[in-house]
Design a protein around this motif. Structure first.
Motif, mmCIF file in Angstrom:
data_model
loop_
_atom_site.group_PDB
_atom_site.id
_atom_site.type_symbol
_atom_site.label_atom_id
_atom_site.label_comp_id
_atom_site.label_asym_id
_atom_site.label_seq_id
_atom_site.Cartn_x
_atom_site.Cartn_y
_atom_site.Cartn_z
ATOM 1 N N GLY A 1 0.801 -1.215 0.000
ATOM 2 C CA GLY A 1 0.000 0.000 0.000
ATOM 3 C C GLY A 1 0.835 1.266 0.000
ATOM 4 N N LYS B 1 3.441 1.778 -4.832
ATOM 5 C CA LYS B 1 4.319 1.371 -5.930
ATOM 6 C C LYS B 1 3.538 1.094 -7.211
ATOM 7 N N SER B 2 2.514 0.275 -7.084
ATOM 8 C CA SER B 2 1.734 -0.058 -8.278
ATOM 9 C C SER B 2 1.083 1.191 -8.847
ATOM 10 N N THR B 3 0.620 2.065 -7.964
ATOM 11 C CA THR B 3 -0.020 3.293 -8.437
ATOM 12 C C THR B 3 0.967 4.116 -9.256
ATOM 13 N N SER C 1 -4.511 -2.369 -2.510
ATOM 14 C CA SER C 1 -3.245 -2.855 -3.052
ATOM 15 C C SER C 1 -3.187 -4.367 -2.863
ATOM 16 N N GLY D 1 -1.048 -6.509 -1.757
ATOM 17 C CA GLY D 1 -0.623 -7.040 -0.470
ATOM 18 C C GLY D 1 -1.697 -6.890 0.587
HETATM 19 N N1 LIG Z 1 -8.137 2.487 -8.096
HETATM 20 C C1 LIG Z 1 -8.002 2.828 -6.810
HETATM 21 N N2 LIG Z 1 -9.014 3.420 -6.154
HETATM 22 C C2 LIG Z 1 -8.887 3.771 -4.843
HETATM 23 N N3 LIG Z 1 -7.784 3.546 -4.112
HETATM 24 C C3 LIG Z 1 -6.743 2.955 -4.704
HETATM 25 C C4 LIG Z 1 -6.795 2.559 -6.083
HETATM 26 N N4 LIG Z 1 -5.619 1.978 -6.405
HETATM 27 C C5 LIG Z 1 -4.864 2.016 -5.290
HETATM 28 N N5 LIG Z 1 -5.526 2.599 -4.263
HETATM 29 C C6 LIG Z 1 -5.014 2.837 -2.913
HETATM 30 O O1 LIG Z 1 -3.736 3.453 -3.010
HETATM 31 C C7 LIG Z 1 -2.820 2.878 -2.089
HETATM 32 C C8 LIG Z 1 -1.569 2.434 -2.811
HETATM 33 O O2 LIG Z 1 -1.848 1.278 -3.561
HETATM 34 P P1 LIG Z 1 -0.800 0.526 -4.484
HETATM 35 O O3 LIG Z 1 -1.541 -0.552 -5.195
HETATM 36 O O4 LIG Z 1 -0.049 1.496 -5.291
HETATM 37 O O5 LIG Z 1 0.183 -0.123 -3.382
HETATM 38 P P2 LIG Z 1 1.481 -1.011 -3.604
HETATM 39 O O6 LIG Z 1 2.621 -0.221 -3.107
HETATM 40 O O7 LIG Z 1 1.556 -1.517 -4.985
HETATM 41 O O8 LIG Z 1 1.214 -2.178 -2.581
HETATM 42 P P3 LIG Z 1 1.412 -3.784 -2.724
HETATM 43 O O9 LIG Z 1 2.797 -4.081 -2.323
HETATM 44 O O10 LIG Z 1 0.460 -4.329 -1.687
HETATM 45 O O11 LIG Z 1 1.061 -4.166 -4.098
HETATM 46 C C9 LIG Z 1 -3.552 1.755 -1.383
HETATM 47 O O12 LIG Z 1 -3.903 2.183 -0.091
HETATM 48 C C10 LIG Z 1 -4.803 1.513 -2.184
HETATM 49 O O13 LIG Z 1 -5.876 1.237 -1.333
#
Ligand SMILES: Nc1ncnc2c1ncn2[C@@H]1O[C@H](COP(=O)(O)OP(=O)(O)OP(=O)(O)O)[C@@H](O)[C@H]1O
Ligand SMILES: [Mg+2]
Lengths: 381, 512
Positions: free
Chosen positions: B42, B45-47, B408, B410
């Motif tokens: 969360g 990173k993916s965002t 996210s 995870g």
């Molecule tokens: N489409 C969306 N709508 C609302 N909230 C989102 C959306 N995509 C991501 N988030 C929120 O943004 C935050 C960052 O998410 P992200 O997927 O980028 O995390 P991450 O670093 O990739 O984590 P992980 O290691 O678990 O994959 C999270 O709290 C998630 O709930």
């Protein structure tokens, strides 16, 4: 602030429905222009005006009643489709289940002389059984519900023709009037005819249909049963993993859908407003219009109450189009165009979000540019 | 002066309802480097990668390619700029073949007619060149996740992308596949491609990445040269405190048998042979039994057969003394079986439901959540989900009402683990329970699993990760081609010996 409203899910549904209606009317108008430009404006107004066609208040009320009489069965068909749609099933067989409902209600009323309540219950049971066929085929033989639904529609149609042949007038293809051959089966009006200027076709059907909509809303949103059904609709693998009986749920869903559609039929035919023509060569359009009503209502049971009324409103309004300028099919054509466009609710919603995204991005860019300009000015000083 | 950066993302801010997913983040990707992105679940990173790939538009910040500012409004723009992405949750069409998926959107054609032979030739060439073995005619739904991933990589290479984004590519791979992927990534970088690589596994980052940028709760923390940083330093940078990377546990005290499997055979969906052949094993109370093996050796089918997702060909399963061979899934759940599924999107979650509704997926019918008239007890559901969220640190934008799809990866996994462990089962079947979790979360989940064991429950762990296998389990059973080929004691065996069993080079006759 206003942006927030535009992003609101409920507002979007409503807004999209309105856009669809306007588009439908516009295209209908254009088609009329092509056929005969002189009467087009007037014709489209007639469709929208429906009972306002009459100038006398009591005629208006009476005809408003007629629209309501046909709204009840449409609403039931829409609910039937909506309910199964939430479980991930497209119950196009609602038309056939509706047909089964017609057959059961009329036959029980005239042949067996049963009262309205038993007639209604038997219709619902028959509809449920007919829906169960689709469900069984789907869950045990993996037959797509759309395919089996369409085929069962035809079977329902011709079976209805055959059975109701026993209770029809000798000189016409229509079944007997209930007020002469089965008065005991006519739905009680509870004095509502007085409100609707003596329109005796207005019965408890309408409040019952509205109650059904509310009940479905509650079942889907508030109960364990609804939780389970929607989970199956969203992700049937997860439903299986969670130990939900997905096969049973599919069958139960289609049974409920079938019962609702068939009840809708009894809401219509136990008022004696219409009789069945035993030479019909197509299932009643009610079941298919239900699809449009369900979508126009944003797949929300309460929204569907209003969308059903609207669709019935323009369908009835079509009857007032000047037949000397347009051929008699034109009324169906125009309502069909509007109904068709009603199916585009989700497309409109999607486009709306796209436009909003673009605008937000532009606004952000502008702000940034302004901010940059500011800092530069600051730097210059 | 020539620009040394292939991609620069400068001061990126991206907000979602209730959360700032990226808060003024800057990362710069050099040409020909492998740049790792590290951060808790969360962290955003993916965002950030989705912004680069055009799936999301950032509210603030700019993206530069080769020093020039570019606008990326959708994945097509990204593609045109040579940016390709392998998503955390693959984006493949299940009912299409591998080849169809690879060429989708860029199908070679003459006068509108598909030229599949040409495409096939190119795909086969690419797959030979990089050692990405796939069967071009297999359907996606039939192949292992490892192969699906290779398909995704081929998709990028087929489009001749120069900038490659890998979002947690190794989370779903076997150790062997990971080694291969690392080699492939190094080769690609040598050819001048620039790679952004997300992983929670610090040793992988140490092994392949040149530099590593760290995010924490949406904020940019810093960038380090990986060769100068130790694993401990990296993990501390990521979570803000030191993490214990090894599991602390006492000697196991096995009790009665919880699960007894006799001669279980399960059919395969891929081929005519059985995927699981005549497997017998026992799990006792107070022990963690681990099924180790290379992916695709029947573990998935074994678990599906055991939990009831697939029918058994033959065999007998006894849970706490009750014959559950033919029992319905609900019966097994009520009988004390809990299952953390391998595929969190397919089985574990209803993605369109809120987080709180997902928390009660297995016991929504419980009197705690449903009253006697069949109405859901929303207050209790809210309270319960808040408890799980708090206890397992499930992070999301809007708490209980967050739609699971927007969480996210995870955190989705943490929600499932929380739900399954909290039900207090007799037998916990955990398939890859820590897949995609950050080191802090892994530590926590492992502790919970050990706690279940110490509370006298049986745990059946299925894992592809050697470290997890060696660290957590009390007894290791190796599965190879659908059979149990060895029983090992993690205290006395070595990773090398385990590897030999897993590869089928060594086998004992195992009597359960
Ligand atoms: N489409 C969306 N709508 C609302 N909230 C989102 C959306 N995509 C991501 N988030 C929120 O943004 C935050 C960052 O998410 P992200 O997927 O980028 O995390 P991450 O670093 O990739 O984590 P992980 O290691 O678990 O994959 C999270 O709290 C998630 O709930
Ligand atoms: Mg992620």
């Amino acid at each position: 602030m206003s942006k927030k409203i535009l992003r609101n899910e409920a507002f979007q549904s409503l807004f999209a429905s309105f856009i669809c209606i306007i588009l439908g009317v516009l295209i209908g108008y254009i088609v009329l222009l092509f056929i005969n430009p002189t009467g087009a404006g007037e014709a489209i107004m007639e469709v929208l005006k429906n009972f306002f066609h009459y100038s006398k208040a009591n005629l208006q009320i009476k005809n408003f009643g007629n629209t309501l009489v046909k709204t009840a069965p449409l609403l039931m068909c829409a609910l039937s489709i909506l309910f199964s749609y939430k479980v991930g099933l497209f119950n196009i067989g609602a038309a056939g289940q509706y047909c089964v409902g017609i057959c059961a209600s009329i036959f029980c009323a005239i042949q067996f002389g049963l009262g309205w309540l038993p007639c209604m219950i038997i219709a619902a049971v028959c509809g449920a059984a007919y829906g169960a066929v689709v469900g069984l085929l789907k869950s045990y033989c993996n037959v797509n519900e759309v395919i089996s639904g369409i085929m069962l529609n035809w079977i329902a149609l011709y079976t209805t023709n055959m059975i109701l042949n026993n209770v029809k007038e000798t000189t016409s293809p229509y079944t007997f009037h209930l007020n002469t051959h089965g008065e005991q089966a006519m739905l009680p009006g509870l004095g509502m005819d007085k409100i609707f200027a003596g329109n005796t076709y207005v019965t408890i059907a309408l409040p019952l249909a509205v109650l059904t909509a509310v009940a479905i809303h509650i079942i889907l949103e508030k109960t364990k049963f609804g939780y389970e059904l929607k989970a199956t609709g969203f992700n049937k693998n997860a439903a299986k993993y969670a130990g939900m009986a997905e096969k049973r749920n599919i069958i139960v869903t289609l049974m409920i859908s079938g019962a609702i559609a068939a009840l809708g039929a009894s809401f219509m035919y136990l008022t004696d407003y219409e009789q069945w023509s035993c030479t019909s060569s197509a299932v009643p359009a009610m079941g298919f219009n239900g699809i449009a009503a369900a979508f126009l209502g944003g797949l929300n049971p309460i929204g569907t109450i209003f969308s059903s009324y609207f669709i019935q409103h323009i369908t009835n309004g079509g009857a007032y189009v000047d037949k000397t300028m347009y051929c008699s099919q034109i009324s169906d054509l125009i309502s069909a165009i509007i109904i068709y466009l009603c199916g585009f609710v989700f497309f409109i919603k999607y486009t709306m979000n796209q436009i909003l995204d673009k605008q937000e991005e532009k606004a952000a860019l502008k702000e940034k540019a302004a901010a940059e300009a500011n800092t530069q000015e600051g730097g210059d000083k | 002066m020539e620009n040394q950066y292939a991609i620069e993302m400068l001061h990126i801010t991206k907000k979602f309802p209730g959360i700032i997913a990226n808060d003024d983040v800057t990362i710069q990707l050099k040409k020909g480097e492998i740049h790792a992105l590290l951060g808790e679940n969360g962290a955003g990173k993916s965002t950030l990668m989705s912004v680069l790939f055009g799936l999301y538009q950032a509210e603030e910040g700019i993206i530069k390619k080769d020093g020039k500012e570019v606008k990326i409004n959708n994945p097509n723009d990204a593609n045109a700029l040579g940016i390709g992405m392998v998503h955390q949750h693959f984006k493949l069409v299940e009912c299409f073949t591998v080849l169809d998926n690879i060429i989708m959107g860029v199908e070679p054609n003459k006068f509108g007619f598909l030229q599949k032979d040409e495409a096939r030739k190119k795909v086969v060439e690419l797959s030979d060149k990089y050692g990405l073995h796939v069967d071009p005619d297999a359907y996606i739904e039939d192949i292992t996740v490892g192969m699906q991933q290779r398909t995704e990589i081929l998709k990028m290479l087929y489009r001749e992308n120069e900038i490659l984004i890998f979002d947690e590519p190794t989370a779903v791979l076997t150790p062997q596949e990971i080694d291969e992927l690392m080699q492939i990534m190094k080769n690609l970088a040598k050819e001048g491609k620039s790679i952004l690589f997300i992983s929670h596994k610090l040793n992988e980052i140490k092994a392949v990445a040149d530099r590593c940028s760290v995010l924490r709760k949406g904020k940019y923390i810093g960038t380090v040269d990986t060769k100068d940083a130790t694993i401990e330093e990296l993990s501390a940078m990521m979570v803000g405190h030191n993490v214990n990377l090894h599991v602390q546990k006492d000697e196991s005290v096995p009790g009665d048998v919880v699960l007894d499997i006799e001669n279980m055979t399960v059919a395969s969906k891929m081929h005519k042979n059985n995927a699981v052949k005549n497997v017998s094993l026992k799990v006792h109370r107070g022990e963690i039994v681990c099924i180790a093996g290379i992916d695709g050796n029947g573990q998935t089918e074994f678990v599906h057969g055991l939990t009831g997702l697939e029918p058994l060909v033959s065999g007998k399963v006894t849970l706490c003394g009750e014959d559950i061979t033919k029992a319905a899934i609900r019966r097994k759940i009520l009988g004390g079986m809990s299952h953390i599924p391998e595929d969190r999107h397919k089985h574990g979650l209803v993605l369109d439901y809120s987080l709180e509704d997902n928390c009660i997926l297995m016991n929504y019918f419980d009197p705690e959540f449903t009253d006697k008239f069949g109405f859901l007890r929303r207050d209790n559901i809210r309270k319960y989900s808040e408890k799980l969220i708090e206890q397992y640190d499930v992070r999301s934008g809007q708490g209980p009402i967050t739609i699971a799809r927007s969480m996210s990866g995870g955190n989705q996994q943490k929600a499932i683990v929380a739900r399954e462990i909290d039900r207090n089962p007799e037998l916990l079947i955990a398939v890859q329970p820590t897949r995609g979790l950050d080191v802090g979360a892994i530590e926590y989940i492992h502790k919970q699993i050990v706690a279940q064991r110490d509370a006298g429950k049986g745990v059946l762990l299925v894992s592809l990760e050697l470290e997890e296998v060696m660290d957590v389990s009390d007894r290791i059973l190796v599965m190879y081609e659908g059979e149990i080929v060895g029983e090992l004691d993690p205290k006395t065996t070595t990773e090398d010996e385990l590897g030999l069993y897993m590869a089928g080079a060594k086998r004992d006759e195992v009597k359960a």
